[in-house]
Design an enzyme around this catalytic site. Structure first.
Site, PDB file in Angstrom:
ATOM      1  N   GLU A  91       0.830  -1.208   0.000  1.00  9.85           N
ATOM      2  CA  GLU A  91       0.000   0.000   0.000  1.00  9.85           C
ATOM      3  C   GLU A  91       0.867   1.260   0.000  1.00  9.85           C
ATOM      4  O   GLU A  91       0.760   2.117   0.862  1.00  9.85           O
ATOM      5  CB  GLU A  91      -0.968  -0.004   1.185  1.00  9.85           C
ATOM      6  CG  GLU A  91      -1.970  -1.152   1.119  1.00  9.85           C
ATOM      7  CD  GLU A  91      -2.947  -1.121   2.274  1.00  9.85           C
ATOM      8  OE1 GLU A  91      -2.811  -0.244   3.141  1.00  9.85           O
ATOM      9  OE2 GLU A  91      -3.836  -1.974   2.298  1.00  9.85           O
ATOM     10  N   ASP A 107      -1.375  -1.736  -4.439  1.00  9.69           N
ATOM     11  CA  ASP A 107      -1.278  -2.884  -3.541  1.00  9.69           C
ATOM     12  C   ASP A 107       0.152  -3.090  -3.063  1.00  9.69           C
ATOM     13  O   ASP A 107       0.386  -3.419  -1.902  1.00  9.69           O
ATOM     14  CB  ASP A 107      -1.772  -4.149  -4.240  1.00  9.69           C
ATOM     15  CG  ASP A 107      -3.280  -4.208  -4.347  1.00  9.69           C
ATOM     16  OD1 ASP A 107      -3.954  -3.595  -3.495  1.00  9.69           O
ATOM     17  OD2 ASP A 107      -3.789  -4.873  -5.260  1.00  9.69           O
ATOM     18  N   TRP A 121      -3.627  -6.097  -7.727  1.00 11.60           N
ATOM     19  CA  TRP A 121      -4.464  -7.282  -7.938  1.00 11.60           C
ATOM     20  C   TRP A 121      -5.903  -6.794  -7.935  1.00 11.60           C
ATOM     21  O   TRP A 121      -6.388  -6.297  -6.931  1.00 11.60           O
ATOM     22  CB  TRP A 121      -4.230  -8.309  -6.832  1.00 11.60           C
ATOM     23  CG  TRP A 121      -4.943  -9.627  -7.068  1.00 11.60           C
ATOM     24  CD1 TRP A 121      -6.271  -9.817  -7.271  1.00 11.60           C
ATOM     25  CD2 TRP A 121      -4.342 -10.928  -7.116  1.00 11.60           C
ATOM     26  NE1 TRP A 121      -6.555 -11.139  -7.455  1.00 11.60           N
ATOM     27  CE2 TRP A 121      -5.384 -11.854  -7.358  1.00 11.60           C
ATOM     28  CE3 TRP A 121      -3.023 -11.396  -6.962  1.00 11.60           C
ATOM     29  CZ2 TRP A 121      -5.145 -13.232  -7.455  1.00 11.60           C
ATOM     30  CZ3 TRP A 121      -2.797 -12.760  -7.061  1.00 11.60           C
ATOM     31  CH2 TRP A 121      -3.844 -13.663  -7.301  1.00 11.60           C
ATOM     32  N   GLU A 122      -6.589  -6.930  -9.059  1.00 15.33           N
ATOM     33  CA  GLU A 122      -7.927  -6.372  -9.204  1.00 15.33           C
ATOM     34  C   GLU A 122      -8.941  -7.096  -8.320  1.00 15.33           C
ATOM     35  O   GLU A 122      -9.072  -8.319  -8.375  1.00 15.33           O
ATOM     36  CB  GLU A 122      -8.381  -6.448 -10.666  1.00 15.33           C
ATOM     37  CG  GLU A 122      -9.747  -5.827 -10.901  1.00 15.33           C
ATOM     38  CD  GLU A 122      -9.812  -4.392 -10.390  1.00 15.33           C
ATOM     39  OE1 GLU A 122     -10.574  -4.139  -9.433  1.00 15.33           O
ATOM     40  OE2 GLU A 122      -9.083  -3.544 -10.922  1.00 15.33           O
TER      41      GLU A 122
END
Length: 215
Positions: A91, A107, A121-122
């Site tokens: 993050e 991410d 990562w969706e």
């Protein structure tokens, strides 16, 4: 268990294919991007469900109806944990003076001698996938970010996830448009993942859980 042994089992989430969208030659020329790709492949290879099982088995129920199917946010937890163990920041975002990009928007972020590498990562709907790609494009345009990875589910996996989850089938028609983008020096790779088994004996992946929790 070693990575080679784990991969040999062939039961964790499967890296089905990848698509190089921008500046693909950088993945061949850049040692930092090659190492980042190794990190991403290992992190994907160690992504399992249920967590700790050493396999990725999906509860085979369609996500079309409310309350049915599997959630998505918890899928990435093992992947992000492995990236963090390999030295990626979780993050994080390169420091830019932008009202669009904010700390926590990515991410994971790897700092290398050549520049930053971004990872997403969706876990949202298809509109979220387009926002994620715009975010990665802008990050590479405005910062010293040399490459980005976006992980999305396959057409087969999406059936069992939250309805309208971002997926490769709905992104692929835009590849030609994105490949024509100019003014971006970084490379972008879209990674497609898929489950390796289906069973009603495993729990559903919960919906609405906090996918940022790494424990």
């Amino acid at each position: 268990m070693s990575l080679r042994s784990w991969l040999g089992k062939g039961r964790t989430v499967r890296l089905l294919e990848h698509h190089d969208i921008l500046n693909p030659e950088l993945f061949q020329r850049s040692a930092a991007l090659q190492q980042a790709w190794d990190d991403v492949r290992e992190a994907v290879a160690l992504t399992d469900w249920p967590h700790g099982s050493g396999s990725f088995t999906i509860y085979p129920e369609s996500g079309k109806k409310s309350g049915e199917g599997n959630g998505v946010k918890l899928i990435k937890v093992p992947c992000i944990r492995v990236l963090r163990e390999r030295g990626w920041d979780v993050e994080q975002l390169p420091d830019v003076g932008s009202s669009v990009l904010r700390t926590g928007d990515l991410d994971a972020l790897k700092t290398t001698p050549e520049g930053f590498v971004a990872f997403e990562w969706e876990t949202g709907n298809i509109s979220s996938s387009h926002r994620a790609l715009n975010k990665l494009f802008l990050t590479m345009k405005e910062t010293a970010t040399i490459g980005s990875f976006l992980v999305v589910p396959s057409n087969r996996l999406k059936i069992y996830l939250t309805d309208r989850i971002g997926n490769i089938g709905e992104l692929e028609p835009y590849f030609g448009l994105w490949r024509d983008l100019t003014g971006i020096n970084g490379a972008l790779r879209i990674v497609v993942v898929e489950h390796n088994a289906e069973s009603f004996d495993v729990p559903k992946i919960p919906k609405g859980a906090d996918g940022r929790a790494l424990r």
